[in-house]
Design an enzyme around this catalytic site. Structure first.
Site, PDB file in Angstrom:
ATOM      1  N   ASP A 268     -11.517   4.304 -20.606  1.00  0.00           N
ATOM      2  CA  ASP A 268     -10.180   4.878 -20.793  1.00  0.00           C
ATOM      3  C   ASP A 268      -9.995   5.278 -22.254  1.00  0.00           C
ATOM      4  O   ASP A 268     -10.385   4.507 -23.141  1.00  0.00           O
ATOM      5  CB  ASP A 268      -9.126   3.827 -20.421  1.00  0.00           C
TER       6      ASP A 268
ATOM      7  N   HIS B 293      -7.577  13.188 -25.775  1.00  0.00           N
ATOM      8  CA  HIS B 293      -6.881  12.010 -25.242  1.00  0.00           C
ATOM      9  C   HIS B 293      -7.823  11.070 -24.494  1.00  0.00           C
ATOM     10  O   HIS B 293      -7.518   9.901 -24.317  1.00  0.00           O
ATOM     11  CB  HIS B 293      -5.753  12.440 -24.294  1.00  0.00           C
TER      12      HIS B 293
HETATM   13  O1  F6P Z   1      -4.991  11.382 -19.700  1.00  0.00           O
HETATM   14  C1  F6P Z   1      -5.593  12.422 -19.087  1.00  0.00           C
HETATM   15  C2  F6P Z   1      -4.675  13.254 -18.200  1.00  0.00           C
HETATM   16  O2  F6P Z   1      -5.359  14.353 -17.704  1.00  0.00           O
HETATM   17  C3  F6P Z   1      -3.468  13.780 -18.917  1.00  0.00           C
HETATM   18  O3  F6P Z   1      -3.728  14.959 -19.593  1.00  0.00           O
HETATM   19  C4  F6P Z   1      -2.525  13.935 -17.776  1.00  0.00           C
HETATM   20  O4  F6P Z   1      -1.206  13.872 -18.170  1.00  0.00           O
HETATM   21  C5  F6P Z   1      -2.863  12.792 -16.848  1.00  0.00           C
HETATM   22  O5  F6P Z   1      -4.220  12.507 -17.092  1.00  0.00           O
HETATM   23  C6  F6P Z   1      -2.547  13.100 -15.391  1.00  0.00           C
HETATM   24  O6  F6P Z   1      -3.513  13.926 -14.831  1.00  0.00           O
HETATM   25  P1  F6P Z   1      -3.220  15.288 -14.078  1.00  0.00           P
HETATM   26  O7  F6P Z   1      -2.596  16.219 -15.042  1.00  0.00           O
HETATM   27  O8  F6P Z   1      -4.563  15.731 -13.615  1.00  0.00           O
HETATM   28  O9  F6P Z   1      -2.293  14.960 -12.954  1.00  0.00           O
END
Ligand code: F6P
Length: 467
Positions: free
Chosen positions: A363, A155
């Site tokens: 990003d 992602h």
């Molecule tokens: O887009 C990257 C990401 O780590 C996603 O996997 C996740 O939903 C989002 O950022 C939020 O981050 P975290 O899970 O660390 O709160």
């Protein structure tokens, strides 16, 4: 029929509404169609982390929650995933730290996820692993389920080969990626970077149709830009709850033109740079003072990590400084909201805003940019000012694309956006909306899974020696 097994660090929110139209909805739909299982972590600390995952039946699919201890969360999630991989993959070599012990924990937790999946899956199931937290799941899973169809989607960005090579154990992790049959990336740029790493650092080869070979394994790689459900999001933006929120925004904005910025508080999102561009606009265009306001929502994120705490303080200070310098009794330049907001409130903010200012420094995709477009009023849409370092910029070429490090140029783009005639705004918006509709989240999910089927067929029919 083979079941779909989705594997991600976090399990989707239990409140269906929290992610309406988003990734979770699309994956849940695919899970329901096959009676599948979503394996992930609930985001809490477990005292019985050695016990097997708890499986709960949801509507049409199961959820299996992997339990993690405090030490596992510290080493796997906070340290290796978010203080090593996250900064490296977002080009922040100045911030990344490698810690051997944390890396070992990351590998053990990945093995734990793999064990959980191996217990639940059969050889007929399709397994789709997501994101940087779980790169090595494929390697451990392949040992236990050699015949399974394994897909992985990255992602976040895959950085240039030289940057990735700075990561101790980069080779091991890149080889782990080759355990999957299909490796999907957000942009062609990410695929090119990955291919360059394979060929320059692992002596691998890149064949036609994304077929790659390295570390004694073969896989298929490809570009699958993630989308949203634009029509579902547009409906939320036009809903009555959102309309109430919209009225509040209009009251707060005192009829000024609203510029919106929405994200997690993360140093990859370019929030200080954005504030400086807005400050530059006010400084060099006094006529805009009292006429435009920046509404910035930055939900706290990963606050156990010092770099995130430092950023939060910096953003607070900068907002205070700009408001103190330019604000008047009846006009606040920056409305800064440092809390998560409901999807309806965010959709209302997009719709009320003349400009969506989405300027990450790096990003993977940035779905906020896509949501901003979907939320617009077709008769009088706003303008998207987008960083060219967001994956979304490869598709959303009718946005005003900016280099967020260039303060003056970003301020100029804001000026262009504020003054853009309605016909031009409608024309650009139509083009952007066509892109969103042509590649929505449901297409994305279907394309990835069809490509996984094709990849497995291709790899099994003509294995390396025969190719
Ligand atoms: O887009 C990257 C990401 O780590 C996603 O996997 C996740 O939903 C989002 O950022 C939020 O981050 P975290 O899970 O660390 O709160």
């Amino acid at each position: 029929m083979s079941r779909l097994i989705v594997v991600s660090n976090r399990l989707p929110s239990l409140e269906a509404q929290a992610s309406a139209g988003g990734l979770a909805i699309a994956l849940k739909q695919a899970l329901r169609e096959t009676g599948g299982i979503w394996v992930g972590w609930r985001g809490d600390l477990s005292e019985d982390a050695e016990t097997p995952p708890e499986t709960i039946a949801r509507e049409g699919y199961d959820v299996a929650s992997v339990k993690l201890s405090e030490a596992e969360v510290a080493g796997y999630y906070l340290e290796f995933a978010n203080r090593c991989l996250w900064p490296i993959q977002h080009l922040r070599l100045d911030l990344f730290r490698f810690d051997d012990a944390a890396y070992e924990i990351y590998r053990r937790v990945n093995e734990k996820f793999a064990d959980a999946v191996a217990e639940l899956a059969t050889d007929e199931d399709r397994i789709w692993v997501h994101d940087y937290h779980l790169i090595s799941v494929g390697r451990f899973l392949r040992r236990k389920r050699p015949a399974s169809q394994l897909g992985y989607f990255v992602h976040i960005p895959f950085p240039p080969a030289e940057v990735f090579s700075a990561l101790p154990r980069a080779e091991e992790l890149a080889c782990d990626l080759l355990s999957y049959d299909l490796i999907g990336f957000q942009t062609q740029n990410c695929v090119d970077n990955f291919h360059a790493y394979l060929t320059h650092y692992l002596g691998g080869t890149v064949g036609p149709d994304g077929r790659i070979a390295a570390c004694g394994r073969e896989a298929i790689s490809g570009v699958f830009p993630i989308g949203i459900d634009p029509m579902a999001f547009a409906e939320i933006a036009a809903s009555s709850v959102a309309t109430d929120a919209l009225r509040q925004i209009e009251l707060g904005a005192h009829r000024t033109a609203v510029i919106a910025g929405v994200e997690r508080m993360d140093y990859t999102k370019g929030i200080p740079e954005r504030f400086r561009a807005f400050q530059h606009l006010l400084q060099h265009n006094p006529s805009y003072r009292g006429e435009v306001s920046l509404f910035q929502v930055a939900a706290p994120s990963r606050m156990d990590i010092p770099e995130y705490q430092a950023l939060s303080e910096e953003v607070d200070e900068l907002a205070g400084h700009i408001n103190g310098r330019f604000g008047t009794f009846d006009w606040t330049p920056i409305h800064f909201i440092n809390r998560p907001m409901s999807q309806q409130a965010v959709a209302a903010l997009y719709r009320a805003s003349k400009i969506g200012l989405i300027t990450p420094l790096s990003d993977g995709m940035n779905l906020v940019a896509k949501e901003y477009v979907a939320a617009q009023d077709p008769e009088d849409p706003g303008v998207l000012v987008l960083s060219r370092f967001a994956g979304a910029a490869a598709e959303l070429t009718d946005a005003l694309l900016v280099n967020p490090h260039d303060t003056a140029a970003t301020a100029d783009a804001l000026k262009t956006a504020i003054d853009m005639p309605k016909e031009t705004r409608i024309e650009r918006w139509r083009q952007l909306m066509d892109v969103l509709q042509g590649n929505d989240i449901h297409n994305w999910q279907q394309k990835f899974l069809s490509a996984l089927d094709a990849a497995c067929q291709d790899l099994r029919q003509t294995p390396m020696d025969a190719a």
